[in-house]
Structure formats: structure tokens, C-alpha cells
Design a protein around this motif. Sequence first.
Motif, short mmCIF file in Angstrom:
data_model
loop_
_atom_site.label_atom_id
_atom_site.label_comp_id
_atom_site.label_asym_id
_atom_site.label_seq_id
_atom_site.Cartn_x
_atom_site.Cartn_y
_atom_site.Cartn_z
N LEU A 55 0.85 -1.19 0.00
CA LEU A 55 0.00 0.00 0.00
C LEU A 55 0.89 1.25 0.00
O LEU A 55 1.90 1.29 0.69
CB LEU A 55 -0.92 0.00 1.22
CG LEU A 55 -1.75 -1.28 1.44
CD1 LEU A 55 -2.63 -1.14 2.67
CD2 LEU A 55 -2.60 -1.60 0.22
N PHE A 57 -3.22 7.79 4.75
CA PHE A 57 -3.91 7.17 3.62
C PHE A 57 -3.02 6.07 3.06
O PHE A 57 -1.88 6.35 2.69
CB PHE A 57 -4.17 8.21 2.52
CG PHE A 57 -4.86 9.46 3.04
CD1 PHE A 57 -6.24 9.60 2.93
CD2 PHE A 57 -4.13 10.47 3.65
CE1 PHE A 57 -6.87 10.74 3.42
CE2 PHE A 57 -4.75 11.62 4.14
CZ PHE A 57 -6.12 11.75 4.02
N ARG A 96 -2.88 3.39 0.11
CA ARG A 96 -3.60 3.15 -1.14
C ARG A 96 -3.14 1.89 -1.86
O ARG A 96 -1.95 1.69 -2.08
CB ARG A 96 -3.45 4.36 -2.07
CG ARG A 96 -4.12 4.19 -3.41
CD ARG A 96 -4.14 5.51 -4.18
NE ARG A 96 -5.14 6.42 -3.64
CZ ARG A 96 -5.97 7.17 -4.40
NH1 ARG A 96 -5.93 7.10 -5.71
NH2 ARG A 96 -6.83 7.97 -3.85
N SER A 136 -3.29 0.56 -5.32
CA SER A 136 -3.58 1.15 -6.62
C SER A 136 -4.39 0.23 -7.50
O SER A 136 -4.07 -0.96 -7.61
CB SER A 136 -2.28 1.50 -7.33
OG SER A 136 -1.85 2.75 -6.87
N ALA A 177 -11.24 7.07 -5.99
CA ALA A 177 -10.99 5.79 -5.31
C ALA A 177 -12.16 5.40 -4.40
O ALA A 177 -13.04 6.21 -4.11
CB ALA A 177 -9.71 5.91 -4.49
N ALA A 184 -12.86 4.14 -0.58
CA ALA A 184 -12.11 4.21 0.67
C ALA A 184 -12.84 3.51 1.81
O ALA A 184 -14.06 3.37 1.81
CB ALA A 184 -11.84 5.66 1.04
N SER A 201 -8.76 2.54 -7.39
CA SER A 201 -7.87 2.27 -6.25
C SER A 201 -8.72 2.08 -4.99
O SER A 201 -9.81 2.66 -4.87
CB SER A 201 -6.90 3.43 -6.05
OG SER A 201 -6.07 3.55 -7.19
N GLU A 203 -8.53 2.56 -0.90
CA GLU A 203 -7.69 3.27 0.06
C GLU A 203 -8.16 3.06 1.48
O GLU A 203 -9.36 3.12 1.78
CB GLU A 203 -7.72 4.77 -0.28
CG GLU A 203 -6.62 5.55 0.38
CD GLU A 203 -6.40 6.91 -0.30
OE1 GLU A 203 -5.67 6.97 -1.30
OE2 GLU A 203 -6.98 7.90 0.17
N TYR A 247 -13.14 10.56 -3.70
CA TYR A 247 -13.63 9.20 -3.46
C TYR A 247 -15.00 8.99 -4.10
O TYR A 247 -15.87 9.85 -4.01
CB TYR A 247 -13.75 8.93 -1.96
CG TYR A 247 -12.42 9.05 -1.24
CD1 TYR A 247 -11.40 8.15 -1.50
CD2 TYR A 247 -12.19 10.07 -0.33
CE1 TYR A 247 -10.17 8.26 -0.86
CE2 TYR A 247 -10.97 10.20 0.31
CZ TYR A 247 -9.96 9.29 0.04
OH TYR A 247 -8.75 9.40 0.66
#
Length: 414
Positions: free
Chosen positions: A53, A64, A66, A68, A76, A78, A118, A120, A185
Motif C-alpha cells: 500500500l 492514507f 492506497r 492502486s 478511489a 475508501a 484504487s 484506500e 472518493y
Amino acid sequence: MHIEIDQDRLNEEIEALAAFSDAEAPAVTRVVFSERDAEARGWLQELFGKYGLTLRVDAVGNTFARWSGSRPELPAVATGSHVDAIPYSGRYDGVVGVLGGLEAIRALQRIGFKPERSIELILFTAEEPTRFGIGCLGSRLLSGTLAASVDKTLRDDQGDTLQVVRQRAGFTGPLESLRLPADTYSAFVELHIEQGPILEREKIAIGIVTNIAAPASFRLFIEGEGGHAGGRLMPGRRDALCAASEIVLAVERNALATGAIDTVATVGICQVHPGAINSIPSRVELAVDLRDTDEKRRDGVLAQIKSACAEIAERRKVEVKLEMINADAPALSAPQILEALTAACEAENVSHRRMVSRAYHDSSFMARIAPVALVFIPCRDGVSHRPDEYAAPEDIGRGVKVLARTLAALSKAN
Ligand SMILES: [Zn+2]
């Protein structure tokens, strides 16, 4: 898709995180920007790094991590929560959403899932109001609910400003940089223990939260006149605590008067000055927490409390000043996330129900900048913010499976 949870490892991690504590086990005390908080953050960052991450830490310490996706240019998906813990609390509040969120990501990685958007994991700073008197500090700043100027106005009980304290903890840079654009997001889903008794009582595995109550809190300063408890006779006294006592009961009475189960009001702090047995209280500070799922109804109760204060002040010849700490809007979960969660529960064959959250969470503020939903798992006897807070591993496991499936579904580009 068949999702397996590594329950043993997750349990070990929950235990390991609980050891970063200023209180003796089983109690957990981990106040934001304390040494223990720094240690826990360091341990978590190392852990996040192990699973590929990518880390980013902002100026207030929001972290954060992430994973990917193949379409990193898209907003993304989350998940996440907090790991700060109020003094003498337990090991599951917030933690289930952070370590459970990590396990959800790992479970998807193990089956070779490749997200398009992604995914996250967010670790929010200071969800608990312990240090700076206001809850969800990190998510308020991210969502622009709180202005960057609080850097110089919020203080801890040592008198140090947020700016001084965060910089000492190694989080530098201007708070203006924190606010996230609204298209960061496409969804935010938070897994959390219920902190209430409903799921356990009804033997239901998952609570899908449709809305989060609108919280408000304020301080009341009651100024009367002190004096010798023996020398001053009863007629004509301006006892600040007697006035405060009437106010406490007025808070309760006005919350009950709405007749709605979702109206709740609590006076949780009462500080009496000078606090001596033989001295008439000259000054009292109260702190009041008032919540409702209906913002208008909450504001109605607030108005009633204000007018009760005015009446009591006049009659008892004391001065009452009210200082708002916060008055936030309720948060509504997004229909598309509610649907994804329901589908995930059905695919995992776990029981679920829709419910309301009277406690507020980082989701309440993420709702300002993203579609959100909050997911509850049962906790024993509904107990939270106590050392005996407990969520069973199998309940956490079911929550993580539902979360993993939901994140997978929401990560599709469509
Ligand atoms: Zn929490």
C-alpha cells in the motif's frame, strides 16, 4: 468470489495494537499525539507498507494507504476509521475499521482480485474529542467542515495549540492543504462496532446504517455568587450549582418532551468552583451533548434549553452563558452503497438489518465529500468506551468479509 479471512492474524494484530496503551490491560488509553499514539502509528504504517500500500500522511496525521487500481485516475473507494482511544477504553472502537479494513484488502489480494478503482485505507486523526474537545478532528478538516484556523484556536488541557501539538508529533505543513476535493472518493465505507445492544439482542450479524444522528454540543457557564457556607444565610443566595442543577433537569426534560426515541441529551461534565464543602459555588461549567436523527427537532430542543436557561438565570439572579462547540448536520448513507452492502450480506449469507447510528463517526464528515455508508457489527452487551468492550472474532470476521465484498463491488469502474 470466495472470501477467506485470516482470523488468527487479525486477532493478533488487534492484540498488538492494544498494547500501545498508557493504561494497564485490558484498558486502553491512546490519546492523539501522545507517545503511545506515535508508536501505534509507526507500527501501523509498517504494517500497511508490507502489503504494497502506498502511504501518504497529511499535516494533521490523517494517514492514507492506497492499493492502486488499474484505473488510478478514477475516484478511489475508501474505508477506514480511527485508532485513538479515550482514557480507560477498549480495543475495538475504531480499530475494527482500520485493521478490519486492512484485512479486507489482504483478503482481496489473496484471491488475486484486481481493483479498477484504487482502494484506500484511511486512518483518521483524533476521532475522539479527548485532547482538543471536538470529535472527528481529522475528518472534519478533510471535508472542510472545520476551518484551518482551528490550528491556532484549539487547545489541549495543557494550553498548547493544535499547531504546537501536531508539529511536536511530527506533522507539519499548513492545515489549508488538508481539504480533499469532492471527487477524491467514489465511496467511503466504515466498519465499526455498534456500541449499542441492538444487533446482539436480535442476533443479527450486520447492521447497515442508513443515517447518522446530528450531533451538537455546547458548554454552559453559570456565574453566581460565592460565600461562606455558614455565614451566608439562605435568602438571597445566588448559588451557581443550584441554578446548574435546574439546567441539568431542563436538558433532560426537553429531550424527553419530543417523545422521539432518537432525541438524546446528556450533561456529561459539571465543574464546580471553588469546589469546597464549606463554600457556596460561585461558578459552574456544564458540557452538554445533544443528538437527534432529525436536525430540526434537535435545534428545537436546543432552543428550548436556551429559553429554560434564560428563565432560570432571571429567577435565580445568575448569569448563564452558552458557547456552542459544534452543531452538525445528520449524515445519510448513499443508496448505491446500501445496495452493495445488502448484496454482500446476501452473498456471504449473513443476517442483516438497517439501522440508525446515534453515535457519530468519521463517516458523518466524509459524507460531505463522498457517498458514504457505515456498517456495524455486534459488540458484547452494547458496551463501548470501557475496558470490557468486546467483539467476538467471528463477528469481526463476518464484518470484514462483507466489507471486502462491498469494496470489491464498488471498485468497479462502471
Ligand atoms: Zn469509534
